[in-house]
Design a protein around this motif. Structure first.
Motif, PDB file in Angstrom:
ATOM      1  N   CYS A   1      -0.447  18.908  -6.519  1.00 31.16           N
ATOM      2  CA  CYS A   1      -0.668  18.779  -4.784  1.00 31.16           C
ATOM      3  C   CYS A   1      -1.401  17.618  -4.389  1.00 31.16           C
ATOM      4  CB  CYS A   1      -1.738  20.145  -4.379  1.00 31.16           C
ATOM      5  SG  CYS A   1      -0.922  21.723  -4.688  1.00 31.16           S
ATOM      6  N   PHE A   2      -2.096  16.941  -5.119  1.00 28.74           N
ATOM      7  CA  PHE A   2      -2.800  15.698  -4.725  1.00 28.74           C
ATOM      8  C   PHE A   2      -1.600  14.600  -4.630  1.00 28.74           C
ATOM      9  CE2 PHE A   2      -4.461  11.647  -6.239  1.00 28.74           C
ATOM     10  CZ  PHE A   2      -5.393  11.349  -5.488  1.00 28.74           C
ATOM     11  N   GLY A   3      -0.735  14.858  -5.758  1.00 29.36           N
ATOM     12  CA  GLY A   3       0.477  13.859  -5.695  1.00 29.36           C
ATOM     13  C   GLY A   3       1.465  13.944  -4.572  1.00 29.36           C
TER      14      GLY A   3
ATOM     15  N   THR B   1       3.183  11.755   0.613  1.00 27.20           N
ATOM     16  CA  THR B   1       3.437  12.016   2.255  1.00 27.20           C
ATOM     17  C   THR B   1       2.516  10.586   2.801  1.00 27.20           C
ATOM     18  OG1 THR B   1       3.368  14.348   1.891  1.00 27.20           O
ATOM     19  CG2 THR B   1       2.736  13.329   3.976  1.00 27.20           C
ATOM     20  N   CYS B   2       1.363  10.535   2.343  1.00 32.97           N
ATOM     21  CA  CYS B   2       0.503   9.252   2.874  1.00 32.97           C
ATOM     22  C   CYS B   2       1.388   7.848   2.867  1.00 32.97           C
ATOM     23  CB  CYS B   2      -0.799   9.211   2.303  1.00 32.97           C
ATOM     24  SG  CYS B   2      -1.638   7.909   2.839  1.00 32.97           S
ATOM     25  N   GLY B   3       2.024   7.675   1.447  1.00 27.63           N
ATOM     26  CA  GLY B   3       2.771   6.585   1.224  1.00 27.63           C
ATOM     27  C   GLY B   3       4.084   6.700   2.148  1.00 27.63           C
ATOM     28  N   LEU B   4       4.685   7.751   2.338  1.00 24.09           N
ATOM     29  CA  LEU B   4       5.887   7.875   3.468  1.00 24.09           C
ATOM     30  C   LEU B   4       5.355   7.373   4.764  1.00 24.09           C
ATOM     31  CD1 LEU B   4       8.918   8.438   3.680  1.00 24.09           C
ATOM     32  CD2 LEU B   4       8.073  10.895   4.073  1.00 24.09           C
ATOM     33  N   VAL B   5       4.412   8.072   5.200  1.00 20.86           N
ATOM     34  CA  VAL B   5       3.869   7.741   6.529  1.00 20.86           C
ATOM     35  C   VAL B   5       3.388   6.278   6.821  1.00 20.86           C
ATOM     36  CG1 VAL B   5       2.383   8.413   8.109  1.00 20.86           C
ATOM     37  CG2 VAL B   5       3.554  10.087   7.109  1.00 20.86           C
ATOM     38  N   LEU B   6       2.595   5.794   5.885  1.00 21.58           N
ATOM     39  CA  LEU B   6       2.403   4.369   5.705  1.00 21.58           C
ATOM     40  C   LEU B   6       3.559   3.515   5.852  1.00 21.58           C
ATOM     41  CD1 LEU B   6      -0.182   2.523   5.777  1.00 21.58           C
ATOM     42  CD2 LEU B   6      -0.220   2.763   3.361  1.00 21.58           C
TER      43      LEU B   6
ATOM     44  N   GLY C   1       4.146   5.658  -5.125  1.00 17.49           N
ATOM     45  CA  GLY C   1       4.318   5.763  -6.793  1.00 17.49           C
ATOM     46  C   GLY C   1       3.639   6.544  -7.443  1.00 17.49           C
ATOM     47  N   LEU C   2       2.179   6.228  -7.211  1.00 19.97           N
ATOM     48  CA  LEU C   2       1.102   6.827  -7.944  1.00 19.97           C
ATOM     49  C   LEU C   2       1.084   8.456  -7.725  1.00 19.97           C
ATOM     50  CD1 LEU C   2      -1.682   4.197  -7.727  1.00 19.97           C
ATOM     51  CD2 LEU C   2      -0.457   4.937  -9.759  1.00 19.97           C
ATOM     52  N   GLY C   3       1.367   8.604  -6.487  1.00 21.36           N
ATOM     53  CA  GLY C   3       1.696   9.928  -6.089  1.00 21.36           C
ATOM     54  C   GLY C   3       2.662  10.715  -6.675  1.00 21.36           C
ATOM     55  N   ALA C   4       3.900  10.043  -6.829  1.00 19.48           N
ATOM     56  CA  ALA C   4       4.880  10.699  -7.988  1.00 19.48           C
ATOM     57  C   ALA C   4       4.533  10.945  -9.051  1.00 19.48           C
ATOM     58  CB  ALA C   4       6.161   9.843  -7.656  1.00 19.48           C
ATOM     59  N   TRP C   5       3.953   9.981  -9.732  1.00 19.47           N
ATOM     60  CA  TRP C   5       3.239  10.131 -11.157  1.00 19.47           C
ATOM     61  C   TRP C   5       2.555  11.507 -11.175  1.00 19.47           C
ATOM     62  CZ3 TRP C   5      -1.248   7.034 -13.453  1.00 19.47           C
ATOM     63  CH2 TRP C   5      -1.162   7.242 -14.792  1.00 19.47           C
ATOM     64  N   CYS C   6       1.543  11.755 -10.285  1.00 20.56           N
ATOM     65  CA  CYS C   6       0.776  12.735 -10.316  1.00 20.56           C
ATOM     66  C   CYS C   6       1.688  14.194 -10.132  1.00 20.56           C
ATOM     67  CB  CYS C   6      -0.390  12.954  -9.107  1.00 20.56           C
ATOM     68  SG  CYS C   6      -1.705  11.815  -9.461  1.00 20.56           S
ATOM     69  N   LEU C   7       2.636  14.050  -9.323  1.00 17.19           N
ATOM     70  CA  LEU C   7       3.532  15.139  -8.883  1.00 17.19           C
ATOM     71  C   LEU C   7       4.474  15.542 -10.129  1.00 17.19           C
ATOM     72  CD1 LEU C   7       4.582  17.287  -6.908  1.00 17.19           C
ATOM     73  CD2 LEU C   7       6.065  15.589  -6.172  1.00 17.19           C
TER      74      LEU C   7
ATOM     75  N   MET D   1       0.614  -1.274  -0.020  1.00 22.86           N
ATOM     76  CA  MET D   1       0.048   0.166  -0.075  1.00 22.86           C
ATOM     77  C   MET D   1       1.075   1.230  -0.008  1.00 22.86           C
ATOM     78  SD  MET D   1      -3.161  -1.031   2.171  1.00 22.86           S
ATOM     79  CE  MET D   1      -2.427  -1.248   3.770  1.00 22.86           C
ATOM     80  N   ALA D   2       1.828   1.178   0.895  1.00 23.03           N
ATOM     81  CA  ALA D   2       2.662   2.534   0.855  1.00 23.03           C
ATOM     82  C   ALA D   2       3.432   2.311  -0.356  1.00 23.03           C
ATOM     83  CB  ALA D   2       3.941   2.337   1.892  1.00 23.03           C
ATOM     84  N   THR D   3       3.906   1.522  -1.095  1.00 18.15           N
ATOM     85  CA  THR D   3       4.559   1.609  -2.366  1.00 18.15           C
ATOM     86  C   THR D   3       3.496   2.193  -3.650  1.00 18.15           C
ATOM     87  OG1 THR D   3       5.914  -0.197  -1.770  1.00 18.15           O
ATOM     88  CG2 THR D   3       5.810   0.345  -4.301  1.00 18.15           C
ATOM     89  N   ALA D   4       2.230   1.829  -3.509  1.00 21.49           N
ATOM     90  CA  ALA D   4       1.300   2.194  -4.418  1.00 21.49           C
ATOM     91  C   ALA D   4       1.005   3.848  -4.294  1.00 21.49           C
ATOM     92  CB  ALA D   4       0.135   1.609  -4.290  1.00 21.49           C
ATOM     93  N   TYR D   5       0.852   4.222  -2.958  1.00 20.41           N
ATOM     94  CA  TYR D   5       0.748   5.515  -2.717  1.00 20.41           C
ATOM     95  C   TYR D   5       1.764   6.555  -3.114  1.00 20.41           C
ATOM     96  CZ  TYR D   5      -3.771   5.835  -0.025  1.00 20.41           C
ATOM     97  OH  TYR D   5      -5.335   6.112   0.200  1.00 20.41           O
TER      98      TYR D   5
END
Length: 140
Positions: A58-60, A65-70, A23-29, A17-21
């Motif tokens: 911003c969403f990314g 951040t969520c992925g890092l915390v998770l 990775g996909l966040g980085a794509w958005c960013l 879950m952390a990797t998905a958040y």
């Protein structure tokens, strides 16, 4: 499964879950243009502007951040339960824009978002269940 195997599986689900958040966040960013082009129908892609791309970035950043915390937190049964239940609005969003009143705004690729949200919810609630069971075994 033995107790150590179950706990290792919990850690693997958390890592996935952390990797998905992240990775996909980085794509958005890093590449909001492709996210918008793949996720929204041409009518709405045509309306995208600088603000749309900023919000996507911003969403990314928030997802990363969520992925890092998770990925770096010691999750408990309570925190997994809270995380799993926090997926309910996202699943509602998938319904609203996928088959509900706002249908036609997002592309059919958004079903992947629905599958991911169900995985996050189900995986989190399963992890919480396993940790509660393990806590119960330790108290006996």
């Amino acid at each position: 499964m033995t107790t150590p195997q179950r706990l290792e599986t919990v850690r693997r689900v958390q890592t996935a879950m952390a990797t998905a958040y992240t990775g996909l966040g980085a794509w958005c960013l890093l590449h909001p243009y492709s996210v918008i082009a793949l996720g929204f129908t041409p009518k709405y892609v045509a309306m995208a502007n600088v603000t749309t791309h900023l919000f996507t970035r911003c969403f990314g950043a928030q997802a990363m951040t969520c992925g890092l915390v998770l990925g770096t937190s010691e999750m408990t049964a309570f925190s997994f339960t809270a995380f799993g239940l926090a997926m309910i609005p996202y699943i509602g969003w998938n319904y609203w824009f996928g088959v509900g009143p706002a249908r036609g705004m997002v592309t059919s690729l958004m079903w992947l978002d629905f599958v991911g949200n169900v995985f996050f919810m189900g995986g989190s609630l399963w992890c919480a269940k396993v940790l509660r069971e393990e806590e119960g075994l330790l108290k006996e």
